[in-house]
Design an enzyme around this catalytic site. Structure first.
Site, mmCIF file in Angstrom:
data_model
loop_
_atom_site.group_PDB
_atom_site.id
_atom_site.type_symbol
_atom_site.label_atom_id
_atom_site.label_comp_id
_atom_site.label_asym_id
_atom_site.label_seq_id
_atom_site.Cartn_x
_atom_site.Cartn_y
_atom_site.Cartn_z
ATOM 1 C CE LYS A 1 -26.443 18.141 13.738
ATOM 2 N NZ LYS A 1 -26.153 18.847 12.499
ATOM 3 C CG ASP B 1 -1.929 -1.082 1.182
ATOM 4 O OD1 ASP B 1 -2.022 -1.738 0.114
ATOM 5 O OD2 ASP B 1 -2.636 -1.290 2.183
ATOM 6 C CB ALA B 2 3.893 2.138 1.906
ATOM 7 C CE LYS C 1 -22.013 10.934 17.895
ATOM 8 N NZ LYS C 1 -20.847 10.839 17.042
ATOM 9 C CB CYS D 1 -57.772 25.727 -10.396
ATOM 10 S SG CYS D 1 -58.469 25.183 -8.835
ATOM 11 C CE LYS E 1 -29.304 21.756 14.228
ATOM 12 N NZ LYS E 1 -30.236 21.323 13.217
ATOM 13 C CB SER F 1 -30.507 12.517 9.625
ATOM 14 O OG SER F 1 -31.808 12.046 9.567
ATOM 15 C CB CYS G 1 -57.711 27.404 -5.682
ATOM 16 S SG CYS G 1 -56.145 26.932 -6.420
HETATM 17 S S1 IVH Z 1 -23.386 11.279 14.752
HETATM 18 C C1 IVH Z 1 -26.593 8.008 12.630
HETATM 19 N N1 IVH Z 1 -21.795 13.226 15.374
HETATM 20 O O1 IVH Z 1 -25.075 15.861 11.678
HETATM 21 C C2 IVH Z 1 -26.012 9.352 12.487
HETATM 22 N N2 IVH Z 1 -23.144 13.515 13.459
HETATM 23 O O2 IVH Z 1 -27.952 16.197 11.688
HETATM 24 C C3 IVH Z 1 -25.000 9.604 13.555
HETATM 25 N N3 IVH Z 1 -22.806 15.645 12.301
HETATM 26 O O3 IVH Z 1 -25.809 13.221 9.489
HETATM 27 C C4 IVH Z 1 -24.447 10.957 13.429
HETATM 28 N N4 IVH Z 1 -21.258 16.417 13.642
HETATM 29 O O4 IVH Z 1 -23.597 14.546 9.125
HETATM 30 C C5 IVH Z 1 -22.722 12.794 14.512
HETATM 31 N N5 IVH Z 1 -20.324 14.851 16.073
HETATM 32 C C6 IVH Z 1 -21.219 14.421 15.206
HETATM 33 C C7 IVH Z 1 -21.624 15.206 14.102
HETATM 34 C C8 IVH Z 1 -22.596 14.717 13.254
HETATM 35 C C9 IVH Z 1 -21.977 16.665 12.563
HETATM 36 C C10 IVH Z 1 -23.769 15.622 11.197
HETATM 37 C C11 IVH Z 1 -23.867 14.290 10.473
HETATM 38 C C12 IVH Z 1 -25.302 13.859 10.632
HETATM 39 C C13 IVH Z 1 -25.976 15.167 10.868
HETATM 40 C C14 IVH Z 1 -27.318 14.990 11.548
#
Ligand code: IVH
Length: 707
Positions: A131, A46-47, A304, A425, A328, A95, A422
């Site tokens: 996030k 690979d390298a 998580k 229409c 958020k 998501s 409407c």
């Molecule tokens: S965990 C099963 N961690 O936010 C999905 N997502 O609004 C687990 N995102 O689709 C996602 N930072 O694209 C996770 N620290 C983070 C994140 C993150 C940004 C995005 C990601 C996800 C979206 C959801």
């Protein structure tokens, strides 16, 4: 064969030598790609392979004029101009559900405990991390080597942007250490704030493309067909997780994150663990306080569950995991002027008022319109044209009008009168009365049905949209035009569009290639997945999640249509069966029956569904994927009743569905198995009356033990 030039440093190459060397490298890399990808028999390490690519890139950087059409650095999934090749993710890219307030966070934790039947004192450990406001990407590593990278796309299929991702320095070509044979690393492609600002400043001077925020800029850079352009953009990558992995490689999320770092990937800073909502709120506040000084944009905090075993048990609800949530940051607000109110007519005839605003920059984008929801909302807020209003925008949500700044109201501003007909229409627009409650619906609807061009066009747009048939090159603009010219009036006409090829070619903006591509992508969608097809029909209350459940339950279009038509034709047992499917219930079942009872819809389907003689250009939905047939319960219809002691009923149902079973709410002739815990009542009796097999919780656990 190595040439003399191969030994020379790139700086010492003459143009002639460089040309020969690029030709040699192109051939050698292509040969090794074939050995690796097609024959599974690589001949170099690979390298060494990476060295070839690095040398190729270095020579190209010094002699850009010599870049070959077949250069390995140009190899994207598709030829330039055709867009990117689609790739299917080995595990879907889902998501996150959103939380906005502390109580949403507390709900998230309570839901987890409820699902797992855990006491508050046993609350599992949760990881909190920023996030990142970028765009997600999936990186497939095979035997530690980066072989393919894709955008999220619709979650199942994304676009092959491998060549572009290879240009990002944060994405290693090979992972360090031991890894599962196949792993899809997931993360966020983003641009740092400073790099974005510098790039925009340069673009402003040189007349290049200016982007409104780092995220859009990163998205633009990643979707360049020419990876050399991507390479010039300051893209970065943070890993936040993984999708498919051919073997387990960690027991907790935190261990996995540490492993990703050891492998050579970057992860975002500021990760912290907590258990209670108070803990998480503290981390949230710390991350929010750090936000302005972070070099990259973040739009919230993700929580998580740390234990991967618990993540596995918690699983997913439709498109988001039960084990994670995005908390958020509050929406940004701004003041602007309401210049007008337009009424849009949707595919179900709903009249939606849309505020036309004096453009204002908020939450990273310029906003020119906002939703006003419905007639009552306008009345309640007493929004008048000419008013100064406060709008807010959070994430990708449509901007909202929060309040009117009354002291700034112009003299003589009149109350808004919502139309009674409407605007498209001219049919009456009414608010239906709910027969059960006697209350008027908040939504005013056009009664024109399929005589209303707006409704027809909106249905067609929905039909071809990303979540439905996803026909590339056939978007809102094309539907408008083809509808106006009479080429497409019903979904089936889309698949007969080739009959209008010459007329389309005569339109502005179409050439031989674009029309050929359009017809090709239509052709490619003649065999859609059943769930997409059901979504595309636009039956009221049947969105993609429910369409997926129906598709998996009935398996084929024939079986679904037969059940739906029987229900529509007044067969009470068929309607009850439909309503009995897990998550369907009477309202959605009735909506399906009403759709199929409507003669226009049957006529539309007759013109759409493939029939060898009558409709050779029709669509043939592909049967839903059969769930793992190895599971002892796949294909069974199971009813859970009474109290379960070792897992909650929700967890048991989710597990059954994951193993390919169907879960129903009540016992009927079609039930294969009843799992009954203490306190089971009438369902148990029904099972006995119908001779359906009944087992207890231990029996259930034994049955699925090996799966
Ligand atoms: S965990 C099963 N961690 O936010 C999905 N997502 O609004 C687990 N995102 O689709 C996602 N930072 O694209 C996770 N620290 C983070 C994140 C993150 C940004 C995005 C990601 C996800 C979206 C959801």
């Amino acid at each position: 064969m190595a040439t003399k030039a191969a030994a020379k440093p790139v700086e010492a190459l003459s143009p002639k030598e460089a040309e020969a060397e690029l030709a040699r490298l192109a051939a050698e890399i292509a040969e090794n790609d074939a050995l690796y990808f097609q024959d599974d028999a690589p001949r170099i390490t690979d390298a060494d392979y990476d060295q070839l690519r690095v040398r190729n890139a270095a020579i190209e950087a010094r002699f850009p004029d010599l870049i070959r059409a077949d250069s390995p650095s140009m190899r994207v999934g598709a030829k330039a101009g055709e867009g990117f090749r689609k790739v299917r993710h080995a595990a879907p890219m889902l998501s996150l559900d959103n939380a906005f307030a502390e109580e949403d966070v507390a709900d998230f934790l309570a839901r987890i405990r409820r699902f797992l039947a855990l006491a508050e004192s046993d609350a599992p450990e949760i990881l909190a991390e920023p996030k990142i406001d970028g765009l997600s990407a999936s990186l497939r590593y095979e035997n530690g080597r980066f072989v393919q990278g894709a955008t999220r796309g619709d979650g199942r299929e994304g676009e092959d942007v491998t060549a572009n991702l290879r240009t990002i320095a944060d994405i290693p070509a090979t992972l360090k250490g031991k890894w599962p044979d196949v792993i899809e690393v997931r993360g966020e492609v983003y641009m740092e704030k400073a790099a974005f600002a510098a790039m925009n400043a340069r673009a402003a001077e040189e007349g290049g493309q200016i982007y409104v925020n780092p995220r859009n800029s990163a998205a633009g850079a990643l979707r360049q067909l020419d990876p050399k352009i991507t390479a010039k953009r300051p893209l970065r990558f943070f890993a936040w997780g993984w999708g498919f992995a051919s073997a387990a490689f960690a027991q907790t999320q935190s261990e996995a994150v540490a492993k990703l770092v050891d492998g050579g990937l970057k992860v975002s800073p500021l990760r912290q663990a907590g258990r209670t909502s108070a803990d998480l709120m503290r981390v949230y506040a710390e991350i929010a306080a750090a936000r302005p000084d972070l070099p990259f944009e973040i739009d919230g905090v993700v929580y998580k569950v740390d234990s991967l075993a618990l993540q596995e048990r918690l699983g997913f609800v439709s498109r988001s995991p039960r084990w994670a949530v995005a908390h958020k940051f509050p929406a940004e607000q701004a003041e602007t002027v309401l210049e007008g109110i337009d009424i849009q007519v949707g595919r179900t005839g709903a009249l939606t008022p849309v505020a036309r605003l004096k453009p204002v920059f908020v939450g990273g984008v310029t906003v020119t319109n906002a939703t006003l929801h419905n007639e009552d909302e306008i009345e309640r807020k007493d929004v008048r044209i000419g008013d100064t209003v406060i709008i807010q925008r959070a994430g990708d949500v449509i901007p909202q009008i929060v309040a009117v700044v009354l002291p700034k109201r112009p003299k003589g501003a009149k109350k808004y009168k919502f139309p009674d007909v409407c605007p498209v229409c001219g049919s009456n627009a009414v608010r239906e009365i709910d027969p059960d409650t006697g209350e008027a619906d908040v939504v005013k609807r056009c009664t024109g049905g399929l005589i209303c061009p707006a409704q027809i066009k909106e249905r067609l747009k929905h039909f071809v949209s990303r979540r439905a048939l996803d026909i590339e090159g056939l978007g809102e603009k094309q539907i408008e035009e083809f509808y106006e010219r009479g080429f497409v009036r019903a979904p089936g006409d889309i698949f007969r569009l080739h009959q209008h090829k010459d007329e389309i070619l005569a339109l502005d903006g179409y050439g031989e290639t674009s029309v050929a591509n359009l017809l090709k992508s239509i052709e490619a969608r003649k065999t859609p997945a059943l769930e997409r097809f059901i979504t595309a029909l636009g039956v009221r209350h049947i969105g993609e999640t429910i369409a997926g459940i129906l598709a998996r339950h009935y398996g084929s279009w024939g079986a679904f249509a037969e059940a739906a038509i029987a229900a529509a034709d007044g067969d009470a047992a068929a309607l009850a069966d439909l309503s009995n499917v897990e998550k369907i219930g009477p309202i959605k079942a009735q909506a399906v029956a009403t759709f199929f009872a409507e003669p226009h819809n049957r006529e539309m389907l007759a013109g759409l569904i493939y029939e060898p003689k009558r409709n050779p250009d029709g669509v043939a939905p592909v049967d839903a994927e059969k769930p793992a047939s190895s599971s002892p319960v796949s294909g069974m219809t199971i009813v859970f009743t009474g109290t379960l002691e070792k897992m909650t009923r929700d967890e048991a149902k989710a597990r059954a569905i994951a193993l390919g079973a169907k879960v129903a709410g009540s016992v009927s002739k079609k039930t294969d198995l009843v799992v009954a815990g203490p306190g089971a009542g009438s369902k148990l009796k029904n099972a006995a009356d119908l001779g359906v097999k009944v087992i207890d919780e231990d029996g259930w656990l034994a049955l699925i033990a090996a799966s």
